[in-house]
Design a protein around this motif. Sequence first.
Motif, short mmCIF file in Angstrom:
data_model
loop_
_atom_site.label_atom_id
_atom_site.label_comp_id
_atom_site.label_asym_id
_atom_site.label_seq_id
_atom_site.Cartn_x
_atom_site.Cartn_y
_atom_site.Cartn_z
N LEU A 90 73.48 58.76 61.83
CA LEU A 90 74.37 57.88 61.07
C LEU A 90 74.55 58.49 59.65
O LEU A 90 73.63 58.36 59.10
N LYS A 91 75.74 59.04 59.39
CA LYS A 91 75.87 59.59 58.08
C LYS A 91 77.34 59.02 57.67
O LYS A 91 78.31 58.68 58.34
N VAL A 92 77.40 58.88 56.23
CA VAL A 92 78.77 58.43 55.80
C VAL A 92 79.23 59.47 54.83
O VAL A 92 78.30 59.85 53.91
N THR A 93 80.40 59.63 54.68
CA THR A 93 81.22 60.46 53.72
C THR A 93 82.66 59.86 53.36
O THR A 93 83.17 59.28 53.97
N PRO A 94 83.00 59.95 51.79
CA PRO A 94 82.02 60.28 50.88
C PRO A 94 81.08 59.35 50.49
O PRO A 94 80.95 58.05 50.69
N CYS A 95 79.76 59.98 49.93
CA CYS A 95 78.79 58.96 49.61
C CYS A 95 78.82 58.41 48.24
O CYS A 95 78.06 57.64 47.96
N GLU B 220 69.00 50.80 45.29
CA GLU B 220 68.72 50.46 46.65
C GLU B 220 69.95 49.98 47.31
O GLU B 220 70.97 49.51 46.58
N PHE B 221 69.90 50.27 48.60
CA PHE B 221 70.86 49.90 49.65
C PHE B 221 70.45 48.81 50.42
O PHE B 221 69.82 49.17 51.57
N ALA C 174 71.28 51.80 54.85
CA ALA C 174 70.17 51.08 54.56
C ALA C 174 69.15 51.49 55.41
O ALA C 174 69.28 52.19 56.44
N PRO C 175 67.85 51.50 54.75
CA PRO C 175 66.68 51.82 55.61
C PRO C 175 66.78 51.19 56.77
O PRO C 175 66.91 49.78 56.99
#
Length: 108
Positions: free
Chosen positions: A52-57, A2-3, A45-46
């Motif tokens: 919006l995206k993040v790298t590295p995951c 969970e985030f 988070a939901p």
Amino acid sequence: MEFVPASVPDGELTFQVAASSKGGELTFEVKPFCMGFEDYFAAFAPGSHPSLKVTPCAGRMDRRGGESTFMTITCQPTGQAGTFTGDLVVNLPEDMSKLSYKVSVNSF
């Protein structure tokens, strides 16, 4: 996994992007704070804006005093204008800790 964002974020990140562009990005530094090397998993988070995206995951964070980890947040507004918000959560499951960042992107 969970985030879930923390009630008090560890930081706030903001940047701007043109709505008519291919998108924009912001790279930020995360200094290691654990006693040993720790695996991490990063995601929004939901309820966060879907652009919006993040790298590295996922990856491995150095131990305290070691090299910083750099993450990049990207936003692809696909023509939409407005303020896009999200909660970025970096989970460190072995340490049972997390980092939480409030992200705000102004798309104009």
